[in-house]
Motif scaffolding. Structure first.
Motif, PDB file in Angstrom:
ATOM      1  N   GLU A  48      19.089 -31.103   6.902  1.00 39.15           N
ATOM      2  CA  GLU A  48      20.154 -31.018   5.521  1.00 39.15           C
ATOM      3  C   GLU A  48      20.157 -33.001   5.964  1.00 39.15           C
ATOM      4  O   GLU A  48      19.883 -33.222   4.075  1.00 39.15           O
ATOM      5  N   ASN A  49      19.710 -33.329   6.422  1.00 36.12           N
ATOM      6  CA  ASN A  49      19.179 -34.697   6.653  1.00 36.12           C
ATOM      7  C   ASN A  49      18.059 -35.261   5.630  1.00 36.12           C
ATOM      8  O   ASN A  49      18.052 -35.890   4.766  1.00 36.12           O
ATOM      9  N   ARG A  50      16.742 -33.935   5.768  1.00 38.00           N
ATOM     10  CA  ARG A  50      16.040 -34.034   5.123  1.00 38.00           C
ATOM     11  C   ARG A  50      16.286 -34.478   3.515  1.00 38.00           C
ATOM     12  O   ARG A  50      16.487 -35.319   2.464  1.00 38.00           O
ATOM     13  N   VAL A  51      16.929 -33.254   3.228  1.00 41.77           N
ATOM     14  CA  VAL A  51      17.636 -32.624   1.792  1.00 41.77           C
ATOM     15  C   VAL A  51      18.736 -34.074   1.414  1.00 41.77           C
ATOM     16  O   VAL A  51      18.458 -34.361  -0.125  1.00 41.77           O
ATOM     17  N   GLY A  76      16.926 -27.171  -6.731  1.00 48.09           N
ATOM     18  CA  GLY A  76      17.863 -26.796  -7.501  1.00 48.09           C
ATOM     19  C   GLY A  76      17.563 -25.687  -5.694  1.00 48.09           C
ATOM     20  O   GLY A  76      18.600 -25.501  -4.775  1.00 48.09           O
ATOM     21  N   GLY A  77      16.278 -25.376  -5.570  1.00 45.06           N
ATOM     22  CA  GLY A  77      16.497 -24.520  -4.371  1.00 45.06           C
ATOM     23  C   GLY A  77      15.492 -25.885  -3.228  1.00 45.06           C
ATOM     24  O   GLY A  77      14.943 -25.371  -2.256  1.00 45.06           O
ATOM     25  N   LEU A  78      15.775 -27.110  -3.461  1.00 44.63           N
ATOM     26  CA  LEU A  78      15.601 -27.985  -2.788  1.00 44.63           C
ATOM     27  C   LEU A  78      15.483 -27.436  -0.877  1.00 44.63           C
ATOM     28  O   LEU A  78      14.982 -28.065  -0.533  1.00 44.63           O
ATOM     29  N   THR A  79      16.624 -27.330  -1.344  1.00 48.17           N
ATOM     30  CA  THR A  79      16.606 -27.193   0.650  1.00 48.17           C
ATOM     31  C   THR A  79      15.741 -26.245   1.370  1.00 48.17           C
ATOM     32  O   THR A  79      15.184 -26.593   2.603  1.00 48.17           O
ATOM     33  N   ARG A  80      15.615 -25.361   0.898  1.00 46.49           N
ATOM     34  CA  ARG A  80      14.133 -23.818   1.582  1.00 46.49           C
ATOM     35  C   ARG A  80      13.298 -24.640   1.141  1.00 46.49           C
ATOM     36  O   ARG A  80      12.752 -24.938   1.599  1.00 46.49           O
ATOM     37  N   ASP A  81      12.786 -25.292   0.351  1.00 46.63           N
ATOM     38  CA  ASP A  81      11.360 -25.640   0.041  1.00 46.63           C
ATOM     39  C   ASP A  81      11.587 -26.773   1.004  1.00 46.63           C
ATOM     40  O   ASP A  81      10.527 -27.403   1.110  1.00 46.63           O
ATOM     41  N   THR A  82      12.232 -28.111   1.255  1.00 49.34           N
ATOM     42  CA  THR A  82      12.240 -28.940   2.307  1.00 49.34           C
ATOM     43  C   THR A  82      11.629 -28.316   3.303  1.00 49.34           C
ATOM     44  O   THR A  82      10.883 -28.646   4.415  1.00 49.34           O
ATOM     45  N   VAL A  87       8.490 -26.468   8.093  1.00 49.64           N
ATOM     46  CA  VAL A  87       7.754 -26.071   9.196  1.00 49.64           C
ATOM     47  C   VAL A  87       5.921 -25.917   9.048  1.00 49.64           C
ATOM     48  O   VAL A  87       5.152 -25.663   9.579  1.00 49.64           O
ATOM     49  N   LEU A  88       5.476 -26.206   7.562  1.00 48.80           N
ATOM     50  CA  LEU A  88       3.790 -25.899   7.586  1.00 48.80           C
ATOM     51  C   LEU A  88       3.562 -26.734   7.365  1.00 48.80           C
ATOM     52  O   LEU A  88       2.673 -26.941   8.677  1.00 48.80           O
ATOM     53  N   TYR A 133       7.367 -33.617  -6.119  1.00 50.10           N
ATOM     54  CA  TYR A 133       7.078 -32.228  -4.809  1.00 50.10           C
ATOM     55  C   TYR A 133       8.191 -33.176  -3.434  1.00 50.10           C
ATOM     56  O   TYR A 133       8.684 -32.528  -2.811  1.00 50.10           O
ATOM     57  N   GLY A 134       9.427 -33.976  -4.670  1.00 44.94           N
ATOM     58  CA  GLY A 134      10.317 -33.614  -4.188  1.00 44.94           C
ATOM     59  C   GLY A 134       9.983 -34.151  -2.185  1.00 44.94           C
ATOM     60  O   GLY A 134      11.460 -34.144  -1.187  1.00 44.94           O
ATOM     61  N   VAL A 135       9.800 -36.078  -2.263  1.00 48.19           N
ATOM     62  CA  VAL A 135       9.105 -36.518  -1.100  1.00 48.19           C
ATOM     63  C   VAL A 135       9.892 -38.004  -1.216  1.00 48.19           C
ATOM     64  O   VAL A 135       8.975 -38.267  -2.124  1.00 48.19           O
ATOM     65  N   PRO A 136      10.595 -37.878  -0.888  1.00 44.37           N
ATOM     66  CA  PRO A 136      10.898 -39.353  -1.020  1.00 44.37           C
ATOM     67  C   PRO A 136      10.731 -40.542  -0.621  1.00 44.37           C
ATOM     68  O   PRO A 136       9.399 -40.251   0.562  1.00 44.37           O
ATOM     69  N   PRO A 137      10.808 -42.110  -1.166  1.00 41.39           N
ATOM     70  CA  PRO A 137       9.694 -42.671  -0.345  1.00 41.39           C
ATOM     71  C   PRO A 137       9.224 -43.008   0.967  1.00 41.39           C
ATOM     72  O   PRO A 137       8.355 -43.331   1.730  1.00 41.39           O
ATOM     73  N   GLN A 138      10.492 -43.088   1.753  1.00 42.77           N
ATOM     74  CA  GLN A 138      10.536 -43.391   3.017  1.00 42.77           C
ATOM     75  C   GLN A 138       9.971 -42.282   3.351  1.00 42.77           C
ATOM     76  O   GLN A 138       8.906 -42.419   4.795  1.00 42.77           O
TER      77      GLN A 138
END
Length: 216
Positions: A48-51, A76-82, A87-88, A133-138
């Motif tokens: 949840e923190n990552r999302v 919309g599928g961000l939690t599962r993608d994250t 895991v990957l 890719y849903g990757v935040p700057p940090q």
């Protein structure tokens, strides 16, 4: 293969329309875990923190509510993608360790410098990685480390990251780690090295509209 395209191969799955939300108990064998990889938990709180990091970055990157709403729709599928990405990353790291592959900070910085030059600057690269890719700057350096690790592993194996044999190596590592995903987020397919939707009868899809009784 162009380096920028190659670096995207190990990123989280492309962000798509929202997947159904699932109503289920937590994984009873591992309370509070979104997934367990090699005996190590990825907690629901960590996920949840990552999302939240991505959502905060998306909010900061747009100027009005309409643009932010569009960003939410596209991810919309961000939690599962994250979770898939978290895991990957661990699976890849295990495969790299098995082959004696290590990554230095200098190598990560070299890749970042190259990508910034291609993107037109540091800010442009951060925006691209967030939007695509849903990757935040940090988390950018952390993600680029994964890209370097993937490239070096492929080189050690004498192949490209797009080749099936490379993914077979990740599949082997995935099986060794015995990945266990909380049914709330789906399941993990070690052969495909990917999170998949669970097919568990007792997990109820809460987004499916209730059936309307038909007149006799």
């Amino acid at each position: 293969m162009h380096r920028r395209r190659r670096t995207a191969l190990l990123l989280s799955a492309a962000l798509t329309a929202a997947a159904p939300l699932l109503s289920a108990c937590g994984n009873e064998a591992h309370p509070g875990a979104a997934a367990v990889v090699g005996g190590q938990r990825i907690t629901v709180a960590q996920l949840e923190n990552r999302v939240d990091e991505v959502r905060s970055a998306q909010r900061a990157a747009v100027s009005d509510d309409t643009q932010y709403a569009q960003a939410l729709t596209q991810t919309g599928g961000l939690t599962r993608d994250t979770l898939h990405g978290m895991v990957l990353d661990r699976v890849l790291h295990r495969a790299a360790e098995d082959e004696g592959v290590t990554v230095s900070r200098k190598e990560v910085q070299a890749l970042r410098t190259d990508l910034e030059r291609q993107a037109g600057g540091a800010k442009a690269l951060e925006t691209t990685w967030l939007q695509q890719y849903g990757v935040p700057p940090q988390r950018l350096d952390e993600n680029l480390r994964v890209q370097v690790e993937a490239q070096k592993l492929a080189a050690r194996l004498g192949m490209d990251t797009s080749q099936p044999a490379f993914w077979d190596t990740l599949s082997k590592a995935s099986r060794a780690l015995d990945v266990d995903v909380n049914p709330r987020y789906g399941d993990w397919d070690a052969r495909k090295v990917s999170r998949v939707d669970a097919k568990t009868p007792w997990v109820r899809d809460v987004t499916k509209p209730a059936e309307t009784p038909q007149p006799a």
